[in-house]
Design a protein around this motif. Sequence first.
Motif, short mmCIF file in Angstrom:
data_model
loop_
_atom_site.label_atom_id
_atom_site.label_comp_id
_atom_site.label_asym_id
_atom_site.label_seq_id
_atom_site.Cartn_x
_atom_site.Cartn_y
_atom_site.Cartn_z
N ASP A 44 -6.18 30.02 -11.78
CA ASP A 44 -5.17 29.41 -11.92
C ASP A 44 -5.05 27.89 -12.62
O ASP A 44 -4.18 27.30 -12.73
N GLY A 45 -6.27 27.63 -13.36
CA GLY A 45 -6.60 26.39 -14.01
C GLY A 45 -7.06 25.41 -13.33
O GLY A 45 -7.36 24.23 -13.80
N ARG A 46 -6.94 25.48 -12.00
CA ARG A 46 -7.49 24.40 -10.99
C ARG A 46 -8.81 24.34 -10.94
O ARG A 46 -9.66 25.37 -10.83
N LEU A 47 -9.27 22.98 -10.44
CA LEU A 47 -10.88 23.06 -10.14
C LEU A 47 -10.85 22.95 -8.63
O LEU A 47 -10.41 22.10 -8.02
N TYR A 48 -11.81 23.92 -8.13
CA TYR A 48 -11.84 23.88 -6.79
C TYR A 48 -13.34 23.53 -6.25
O TYR A 48 -14.32 23.79 -6.90
N CYS A 49 -13.46 22.33 -5.32
CA CYS A 49 -14.81 21.67 -5.25
C CYS A 49 -14.78 20.78 -4.41
O CYS A 49 -13.67 20.43 -3.58
#
Length: 128
Positions: A47-52
């Motif tokens: 989805d183009g998001r950074l998950y961190c």
Amino acid sequence: MNVRRKIALFVSATALTAGLTATGLPTAVAAPAHPAKPAAECGVRSDGRLYCGNKAGAKGYADRSYRSATRGTLVGTFSWFQCWGHGDPHPGGNDIWYWTELDNGAWGNVPAVDVSTGQDPAPGLREC
């Protein structure tokens, strides 16, 4: 088994345990106090998001500066980030800030020092 034999067996077991302890040999193998956790995910998804991972209580600011208004916080320790941008330097040794929706529903800039990335900006995340 008679009482005398039970007492003798108990005394022998106690002496053996004391001897093992005195020699430094373990009497039992203890489990680690905190089992190793798997490495936390930190990457850009489809989805183009950074998950961190992030610092609990990390603040989100109106602008990419500690001098700007605080819009809210990230209460948990795992969040997503929409994009990144350059701003004021922070204690992380760079000037990268990540844009996200904070836990109160407001949007804000979080300094990279509070996000558990391996490098900043995070590879694959778009600049905003």
